[in-house]
Scaffold this motif. Structure first.
Motif, short mmCIF file in Angstrom:
data_model
loop_
_atom_site.label_atom_id
_atom_site.label_comp_id
_atom_site.label_asym_id
_atom_site.label_seq_id
_atom_site.Cartn_x
_atom_site.Cartn_y
_atom_site.Cartn_z
N ALA B 174 0.83 -1.27 -0.06
CA ALA B 174 0.01 0.08 -0.06
C ALA B 174 0.78 1.06 -0.08
CB ALA B 174 -1.01 0.02 1.24
N GLU B 176 0.04 4.34 0.13
CA GLU B 176 -0.50 5.23 1.29
C GLU B 176 0.07 5.00 2.48
OE1 GLU B 176 -1.53 8.13 1.04
OE2 GLU B 176 -2.68 8.52 2.94
N ARG B 338 0.45 6.60 -17.17
CA ARG B 338 1.16 5.58 -16.30
C ARG B 338 1.30 6.30 -15.08
NH1 ARG B 338 0.89 2.48 -13.45
NH2 ARG B 338 2.09 0.48 -13.45
N LYS B 341 -2.19 6.52 -13.52
CA LYS B 341 -2.97 5.26 -13.14
C LYS B 341 -2.29 4.76 -11.74
CE LYS B 341 -3.19 3.01 -17.62
NZ LYS B 341 -2.11 1.83 -18.09
N PHE B 342 -1.07 4.96 -11.22
CA PHE B 342 -0.64 4.62 -9.99
C PHE B 342 -1.24 5.27 -8.83
CE2 PHE B 342 2.32 5.72 -6.65
CZ PHE B 342 2.50 4.50 -6.09
N HIS B 345 -4.95 3.88 -8.40
CA HIS B 345 -4.79 2.74 -7.86
C HIS B 345 -4.38 2.65 -6.35
CE1 HIS B 345 -2.56 -1.24 -7.10
NE2 HIS B 345 -3.77 -1.63 -7.67
N CYS B 348 -6.56 5.90 -1.18
CA CYS B 348 -7.01 5.24 -0.09
C CYS B 348 -8.72 5.40 -0.14
CB CYS B 348 -6.50 5.43 1.29
SG CYS B 348 -7.20 6.87 1.98
N ALA B 435 -4.45 -3.11 -16.58
CA ALA B 435 -4.93 -4.51 -15.80
C ALA B 435 -5.32 -4.37 -14.50
CB ALA B 435 -3.94 -5.47 -16.26
N LEU B 436 -4.14 -3.43 -13.76
CA LEU B 436 -4.13 -3.32 -12.47
C LEU B 436 -5.71 -3.17 -11.75
CD1 LEU B 436 -1.03 -1.04 -12.18
CD2 LEU B 436 -1.20 -3.29 -11.10
N VAL B 437 -5.96 -3.74 -10.94
CA VAL B 437 -7.18 -3.60 -10.29
C VAL B 437 -7.01 -4.06 -8.54
CG1 VAL B 437 -9.11 -3.95 -11.97
CG2 VAL B 437 -7.79 -5.86 -11.12
#
Ligand SMILES: NC(=O)C1=CN([C@@H]2O[C@H](COP(=O)(O)OP(=O)(O)OC[C@H]3O[C@@H](n4cnc5c(N)ncnc54)[C@H](O)[C@@H]3O)[C@@H](O)[C@H]2O)C=CC1
Ligand SMILES: Cc1cc2nc3c(=O)[nH]c(=O)nc-3n(C[C@H](O)[C@H](O)[C@H](O)COP(=O)(O)O)c2cc1C
Ligand code: SF4
Ligand code: FES
Lengths: 169, 437
Positions: B174, B176, B338, B341-342, B345, B348, B435-437
């Motif tokens: 994580a 955060e 990119r 996206k980070f 994702h 929080c 793809a990141l989920v």
């Protein structure tokens, strides 16, 4: 404190948990590491693991699940025995991280968070893993591989298939 | 395994023991290890804090807060126990400097933690590593165990009558949680949602007690500072920016790696001389100077000193010291995508401007990159990002907005080149829905 008689974890993990809870001023502090070690032991966080950890820390299962759902490394479904985590974040992207990720997909015939039919491998596209100056990089479970090329990836996969891969736990 | 690099312009203070087997406690001791902590015991808290203030050391986590000053804010008298917390969560994209510290010099982190504890009167320290760093956690665990075995930790350390415990801790993925108050929540076994500040951790921190939290590199610098003296350390760096720092250079350079350079070292020189210049002789397009959250610089903006103040004047930030070099072949819209996206994702989700803002930015830039946007969308992206600034609960919202604004401002032409169904002129065939989920 004696090891719980009815633990679902390996003796080693159970002993680790017995020790972990004694380290902190507040028992609950052991929760995040316990979840990670539980996953290492069982492959994923099972309902049984949630129940036992809750009991060990005097928490409700709800509290454990709420924390569990926050952290991206924790999963509630099995992954492959060897989980390939390929970084595509900026430093890796500039050095063909996406090429490496696509190569893994093709090579293993699976996509993001999927598992090969034999259960040996799974694949994940991940965010920065702290190996940016040695990009492109990936982790197989906890082991780092850097300055990757498709050829290097093939060798790594073959090594794990043959039971010769690194294994940090 | 991270490759060690070297360049004559480096000033090796914190990296002095890298590659010398200092994970072994006896080797560490042979290389002046655990001397600084003995001095600290002998001379006492006031002396430590004065040396730290004189050193001009500023937080290597990214915000650059003066370390000595932070320590001096901890109340001397406290009903609640005090703590030292080492932030080894290292998750800012392009940052891999703490990685090499844990790998090569774990005892420096322990010794620094001990000195911080002595300075504020804490009896317990925690060293928190991101969950991905398991092999480094094992190195740290062994180092801590070895220090206990020698009697350096535990009861009555070095016969001083002082007790000091150190515990290593791991996260579980994580970004955060690198934010200091979210890290404390995590260490208390909770979700990594940040706390409101003030009060700052120095007054109310871990378990409600006064807490010094510092980045791993900040802490590992401490023993070196006491050994060489605060003032001489300060002199190595630039004005108001003491000492050296580990810079992780990545992307399109000939010799990427983690280099230790004096604060204030010229960024252009760092790229062209230290890291060998742009890879394969290509032209430079852009530099992200201090981790992915710092505003991008154009090639004519990089003749600037690498310290907190000079980078601020240049309209960006020194941040976590991760320098990303981008050559002419890169599509800056894709790079911006990119980046956002980070942050999308990793948000929080606690506060709306960040949760919704990062999501909308990701959607808008994705659409723009694919060619489905109109001219007004470019302004909307910038407008949305500008409206997130300063309106979020913790700085993650800013970390997402600041680079986005800079990308749009400085590479507007490239954004425009994607408009009206044209799509990406650089990589027309790329389809990278996350793809990141
Ligand atoms: N290393 C990494 O992986 C990452 C680093 N960052 C960096 O984090 C930075 C933002 O961090 P924050 O902690 O939110 O910055 P901040 O400026 O709020 O605080 C910096 C430090 O100074 C302390 N502090 C500030 N004012 C104080 C006061 N009046 N009294 C006592 N202590 C005080 C804070 O507690 C904190 O430890 C960004 O600049 C970014 O570069 C962000 C993401 C990841
Ligand atoms: C979203 C976010 C993530 C952060 N991640 C980290 C991190 O991974 N490591 C770190 O040292 N500081 C990180 N920080 C900064 C910490 O909040 C804090 O400023 C730092 O640990 C203080 O140590 P220092 O004064 O030695 O830099 C982060 C801040 C934010 C807002
Ligand atoms: S700014 Fe983002 S990360 Fe920070 S509290 Fe708000 S939602 Fe969470
Ligand atoms: S960007 Fe891939 S490891 Fe950091």
């Amino acid at each position: 404190m004696a090891t719980e008689k009815t633990t679902i974890f390996s003796t080693e993990t159970a002993a680790r948990f017995d020790r972990l809870v004694t380290l902190y001023p507040v028992k609950r502090s052991a929760l995040v590491p316990m979840l990670l070690y539980a996953q290492d032991d069982l492959g994923y966080i099972t309902p049984g693991a949630v129940a036992e950890i809750a009991q060990r820390l005097d928490l409700r299962e709800n509290d454990v699940e709420s924390v569990l759902s926050y952290y991206s490394m924790l999963r509630t479904k099995p992954a492959g025995k060897y989980n390939l985590q390929v970084c595509t974040n900026i430093s890796c992207m500039l050095r063909d991280g996406y090429g490496i990720y696509e190569h893994c997909k093709k090579r293993l015939g699976i996509g993001h968070k999927e598992v090969t039919a034999d259960g040996l491998f799974s694949l994940e596209e991940v965010e920065c893993i702290g190996a940016c100056s040695w990009a492109p990089a990936m982790q197989v479970n906890y082991d780092f591989y850097d300055e990757l090329t498709p050829e290097k990836v093939d060798v790594i996969i073959e090594d794990y298939k043959a039971g010769r891969g690194k294994e940090t736990v | 395994m991270p490759r060690l690099v070297s360049h004559p312009d480096e000033v090796k203070i914190i990296s002095r023991r890298f590659g010398q087997g200092a994970t072994d406690i006896d080797k560490y001791i042979e290389l002046d290890g655990y001397k600084a902590v003995r001095m600290a015991i002998e001379k006492g808290p006031e002396w430590i804090i004065n040396e730290m203030k004189a050193s001009g050391l500023r937080g290597r986590g990214g915000a650059g807060f003066p370390t000595g000053l932070k320590w001096s804010f901890v109340p001397k008298q406290s009903d609640r126990a005090k703590y030292v917390l080492v932030n080894g969560d290292e998750s800012e994209p392009a940052t891999c400097k703490d990685h090499v510290i844990f790998l090569h010099d774990p005892h420096a982190v322990i010794e620094g933690t001990m000195i911080a504890a002595l300075a504020i009167g804490a009896k317990m320290g925690f060293i928190y590593l991101r969950g991905e760093y398991r092999y480094l956690l094992k190195i740290m665990e062994k180092a801590v165990a070895d220090a206990y075995a020698k009697g350096f930790l535990g009861k009555n350390i070095f016969g001083s009558g002082i007790d000091l415990e150190i515990v290593t801790q791991t996260g579980a993925g994580a970004y955060e949680v690198g934010e200091e108050s979210a890290l404390m929540e995590s260490l208390e076994g909770k979700r990594g949602v940040p706390r409101i500040k003030p009060p700052f951790p120095a007054v109310v921190g871990l378990y409600g007690g006064p807490t010094v939290i510092n980045n791993a590199e900040t802490i590992a610098s401490v023993p070196h500072i006491l050994l060489m003296g605060g003032e001489p350390y300060a002199k190595v760096g630039s004005e108001r920016n003491g000492g050296t720092r580990l810079f992780g250079i990545s992307g399109h350079v000939e010799r990427p790696g983690v280099y230790e350079l004096p604060m204030g070292y010229n960024l252009k020189k760092a790229i062209y001389e230290v890291a060998g210049g742009v890879k394969d002789g290509k032209a430079l397009k852009a530099v992200v100077p201090g981790g992915s959250s710092t505003p991008v610089l154009l090639p004519d903006e990089i003749d600037v000193g690498l310290d907190f103040d000079q980078m601020g004047k240049a309209g960006t930030m020194l941040g976590s010291g991760g320098i990303v070099v981008i050559d002419e072949s890169v599509c800056m819209v894709e790079f911006a995508l990119r980046t956002i996206k980070f942050y999308q994702h990793e948000s929080c989700g606690w506060c709306i401007p960040c949760r919704e803002g990062t999501d909308w930015l990701k959607k808008s830039i994705t659409r723009l990159h694919a060619g489905g946007a109109e001219a007004k969308d470019i302004d909307n992206i910038r407008y949305l990002a500008e409206n997130m600034l300063g309106r979020t609960f913790c700085p993650l919202g800013d970390a997402a907005a600041m680079p986005t604004i800079a990308f749009v401002k400085k590479f507007r032409k490239e954004f425009e080149d994607h408009l009206n169904g044209k799509g990406c002129p650089y990589h027309p065939s790329i389809d990278r829905e996350p793809a990141l989920v």
